[in-house]
Design a protein around this motif. Structure first.
Motif, PDB file in Angstrom:
ATOM      1  N   GLY A 154      48.854  50.675  94.004  1.00 45.01           N
ATOM      2  CA  GLY A 154      48.933  50.756  92.542  1.00 45.01           C
ATOM      3  C   GLY A 154      48.552  49.475  91.822  1.00 45.01           C
ATOM      4  N   LEU A 155      47.964  48.505  92.552  1.00 44.91           N
ATOM      5  CA  LEU A 155      47.571  47.235  91.921  1.00 44.91           C
ATOM      6  C   LEU A 155      46.069  47.020  92.075  1.00 44.91           C
ATOM      7  N   LEU A 156      45.443  46.518  91.004  1.00 46.62           N
ATOM      8  CA  LEU A 156      44.005  46.250  91.048  1.00 46.62           C
ATOM      9  C   LEU A 156      43.750  44.787  90.691  1.00 46.62           C
ATOM     10  N   GLY A 157      43.011  44.091  91.553  1.00 42.95           N
ATOM     11  CA  GLY A 157      42.608  42.728  91.248  1.00 42.95           C
ATOM     12  C   GLY A 157      41.397  42.767  90.328  1.00 42.95           C
ATOM     13  N   LEU A 158      41.414  41.937  89.284  1.00 42.79           N
ATOM     14  CA  LEU A 158      40.298  41.945  88.326  1.00 42.79           C
ATOM     15  C   LEU A 158      39.386  40.739  88.534  1.00 42.79           C
TER      16      LEU A 158
END
Ligand code: SIN
Length: 332
Positions: A139-143
Motif C-alpha cells: 500500500g506504499l508507493l515511492g515517488l
C-alpha cells in the motif's frame, strides 16, 4: 491556499522559509510529515520548496502543509499513519522501510557506494527506479529519492581504528543491517527515533551514533561527542513516499501536475544536498569539534571490519540488485 514565502541566500544555498496558512475549502489537503530541521537541512529545504510550489502553482486545487521536526509523526509512526490516511506524504530515511520491503535494505550495506554521485547514478538506473514500486503490495508507493549525504561515525571517545568502537553503545535507525554493522564492531546497537538521539547522547544513554553532516550539525550531536570520524561508511538518503490508495484516488490531472512539481523540486534540491552537507561539516569544525580523517590503511581496516555484514544479507536483498548498485561508479 497561497503560501507566504520568501527565499534567502545561505552561503550559496537557497533557504526557503514559509508560513503555513489555512487551506481553502475544496482544495486537496496534502500533509507532509518529516523529522529533521526545517531550514539549513536538505530534507527540510526540499519540503519547504515543494510546499511553496504546490501552494502557488496548484492554488485552488491542492494545499500542502509541511510538519517538520517530528511535530506530526516520528519515523516509527508515519508509515502506519499514512496507511490509515492520517498523512499523505513523508520522506523517511531508506533505513526505515524494512517492515515493508527487504530490497531497500540495500542502501544500508556498508561501503557500498563510493559517494553520492554513485547513489544518484544507481537510483536513476532501471534497477534503482524499480525500487520505488517495491512496496506497492503493502500500500506504499515511492515517488522520488531525496539526498542527504554520506554517514560519519561519532562517539564519546575518539574513533580511529574500528576496534575503538568495541564495547560502546551506538544509536541506530531500526535496520537489521545497521544492527549487524554495530555488532561487527563488537559494540551494542540501540534503535531509537531520530527525535530522541540528542538527549540519549547527552545523558550517556548511548555513547555514539552514525549520521550525515547535515543531521549531525542541525541536531547538535557533535556538541556532545568527542569529535566526528569522517568514515563515509554508508549513506543517508530518503524516499518520498505516499499511499497507493490516496495517490490512485487523486484527480489524474492534479496527480500529473503534483508529480511534475515533485520531480522538479527533487532535481533542484538534490543538487544542493552535497553543498549543504559540506557547509554543515564546516560549521561542525567551526564549533571547535575535532574531525578525524581516515588514511587509506585505516579506511581499509574499517572496510574489512564491516565486510562480513554483506554475506549476512546477500540472499535477502538479492545478488543482482547488489551487483547493479556496485556497478555505479560515481565521481571516481
Ligand atoms: C532523517 O534524516 O530523516 C533521520 C535519520 C535518522 O533517524 O538518523
Amino acid at each position: 491556499m497561497r503560501a507566504i514565502s520568501y527565499t534567502v541566500a545561505l552561503a550559496g544555498v537557497l533557504a526557503t522559509t514559509s508560513a503555513m496558512a489555512q487551506c481553502d475549502p475544496g482544495e486537496e489537503v496534502i500533509r507532509f510529515s518529516h523529522v529533521t530541521a526545517e531550514q539549513g537541512h536538505p530534507k527540510g529545504e526540499a519540503a519547504l520548496l515543494l510546499q511553496e510550489r504546490v501552494n502557488n502553482e496548484l492554488d485552488g486545487r491542492a494545499c500542502m502543509e509541511v510538519y517538520p521536526s517530528s511535530t506530526l509523526f516520528n519515523d516509527d509512526d508515519v508509515l502506519p499513519a499514512m496507511l490509515r490516511g492520517e498523512v499523505e506524504m513523508a520522506a523517511p530515511s531508506l533505513s526505515k522501510f524494512s517492515s515493508y520491503t527487504q530490497s531497500l535494505q540495500l542502501f544500508d550495506l556498508p561501503f557500498l557506494f563510493e559517494d553520492m554521485l554513485a547513489v544518484e547514478e544507481f537510483q536513476n538506473s532501471d534497477a534503482g527506479q524499480a525500487l520505488k514500486e517495491s512496496m506497492v503490495d503493502e500500500g506504499l508507493l515511492g515517488l522520488e529519492f531525496w539526498h542527504n549525504g554520506m554517514k560519519q561515525f561519532s562517539a564519546n571517545r575518539p574513533l580511529i581504528q574500528p576496534s575503538d568502537a568495541a564495547g560502546l553503545r551506538f544509536r541506530i535507525q531500526p535496520s537489521a543491517i545497521l544492527n549487524a554493522q554495530i555488532e561487527a564492531l563488537g559494540a551494542t546497537a540501540t534503535p531509537m527515533p531520530f527525535s530522541e538521539v540528542y538527549a540519549a547522547l547527552e545523558s550517556g544513554g548511548v555513547d555514539g551514533q552514525a549520521n550525515s553532516w547535515s543531521n549531525i550539525y542541525t541536531q547538535s550531536f557533535h556538541t556532545v561527542q568527542d569529535g566526528v570520524t569522517e568514515s563515509n561508511h554508508g549513506i543517508l538518503d530518503y524516499l518520498v513516499v505516499t499511499s497507493t490508495t490516496w495517490w490512485d484516488g487523486l484527480d489524474p490531472e492534479l496527480r500529473d501536475d503534483l508529480a511534475q512539481i515533485l520531480l522538479e523540486v527533487t532535481h533542484e534540491r538534490n543538487r544542493f544536498a552535497f553543498e549543504l552537507g559540506e557547509l554543515n561539516k564546516i560549521r561542525v569544525r567551526q564549533d571547535g569539534v575535532r574531525i578525524r580523517r581516515l588514511d587509506a590503511e585505516t579506511r581499509a581496516a574499517w572496510v574489512s571490519a564491516l565486510a562480513p555484514v554483506w554475506a549476512q544479507f546477500e540472499d535477502e536483498i538479492g545478488l543482482d540488485l547488489i551487483n547493479a548498485a556496485e556497478a555505479a561508479e560515481g565521481g571516481l
